[in-house]
Design an enzyme around this catalytic site. Structure first.
Site, PDB file in Angstrom:
ATOM      1  N   HIS A   1       0.811  -1.214   0.000  1.00  0.00           N
ATOM      2  CA  HIS A   1       0.000   0.000   0.000  1.00  0.00           C
ATOM      3  C   HIS A   1       0.850   1.273   0.000  1.00  0.00           C
ATOM      4  CE1 HIS A   1       0.863   0.623   4.317  1.00  0.00           C
ATOM      5  NE2 HIS A   1       0.760  -0.693   4.409  1.00  0.00           N
ATOM      6  N   ASP A   2       0.390   2.246  -0.778  1.00  0.00           N
ATOM      7  CA  ASP A   2       0.958   3.597  -0.797  1.00  0.00           C
ATOM      8  C   ASP A   2       2.358   3.669  -1.391  1.00  0.00           C
ATOM      9  OD1 ASP A   2      -1.293   4.902   0.736  1.00  0.00           O
ATOM     10  OD2 ASP A   2      -0.590   3.485   2.262  1.00  0.00           O
TER      11      ASP A   2
ATOM     12  N   GLY B   1       5.060  -1.089   2.578  1.00  0.00           N
ATOM     13  CA  GLY B   1       4.235   0.092   2.441  1.00  0.00           C
ATOM     14  C   GLY B   1       5.028   1.384   2.419  1.00  0.00           C
TER      15      GLY B   1
END
Length: 262
Positions: free
Chosen positions: A121-122, A139
């Protein structure tokens, strides 16, 4: 018109551009958009709020747009954005973002993502990178243009990898890896400059000389980081053709938040 295999499950709300191909047994969710010319192989799952650009080639068994592997995630409508002309090989897993960051995971253009690579994520990945088999980034990792991650590279969350940097087989990166630098090991240490890659990208002799001088200041002269940055700053005058390369390095060093690989 898109070409959708009879066994694929494509939600009626999904947006498919012209000449998109969806292979057998692939599942495409309602909030997915796939632009013109992209090919999706068999047995893929594309879900979440996912946008995929033009002329990508996605091989079998990829999972794109699944919920982030973050316990704080509470089903917010975060996103995955994939650019154009990427190759995404078997068993790649790219997750959407989280509201604790920008809410979006980004893969740019012309990237070569080999089997079993993972974008958590991200993450933000630039253009023309190569992720060899089983390269895994946690992440909030940022990867610059033209970077190469060797097979089984593992990258700690929030690490930044500079443009044109390279990691070797089995590298574990817990600190930021500056532009142009090659690193290897568990944990990683610097092992020279990615000169061959720079030559292939058309770097002139003057630019290569400046890159070597930056590496020398960071790693060979026993300088503190602040002293090395001051010495690198002076290279803009002595190597004017490499001014953008010097600016790239200084910008990276000034933004480094986890310390750099040294």
């Amino acid at each position: 018109m898109a070409s959708i295999h009879s066994t694929a499950l494509v939600d009626p709300q999904a947006e498919l551009g012209a000449n998109v191909t969806i292979g057998p047994y692939t599942v495409v969710g309602p909030h997915v958009r796939i632009d013109e010319g992209t090919t999706v192989g068999p047995h893929c799952v594309i879900e979440g709020h996912t946008t995929i650009g033009r002329d990508n080639r996605i091989f079998q068994f990829a999972s794109l747009g699944a919920a982030p592997q973050d316990k704080k995630y509470a089903n917010e409508p975060t996103r995955l954005v994939i650019g154009d002309r990427n190759t995404i090989r078997e068993f790649c897993t790219f997750n959407t973002g989280t509201v604790q960051d920008t809410g979006v995971t980004i893969l740019g253009d012309d990237n070569w993502m080999m089997a079993y690579t993972h974008l958590a994520h991200d993450c933000v990945v630039g253009n023309r990178t190569i992720f060899a088999n089983n390269a895994q980034i946690a992440g909030h990792v940022h990867v610059g243009d033209w970077a190469i991650l060797g097979a089984f590279t593992c990258v700690h969350q929030f690490v930044k990898i500079g443009a044109h940097a390279m990691s070797g087989l089995g590298t574990v990166l817990g600190q930021d890896l500056p532009p142009f630098v090659m690193a290897q090991g568990n944990t990683a240490s610097a092992h020279g400059v990615n000169l061959e890659g720079l030559r292939r990208r058309g770097f002139s002799a003057e630019r290569l000389a400046a890159v070597k001088q930056m590496h020398k200041a960071l790693y060979r002269q026993g300088l503190t980081l602040e002293q090395a940055k001051a010495q690198i700053q002076g290279l803009s005058a002595s190597h004017p053709e490499a001014a953008d390369d010097v600016s790239l390095m200084l910008g990276f060093l000034n933004a480094a938040s986890r310390g750099i690989v040294r």
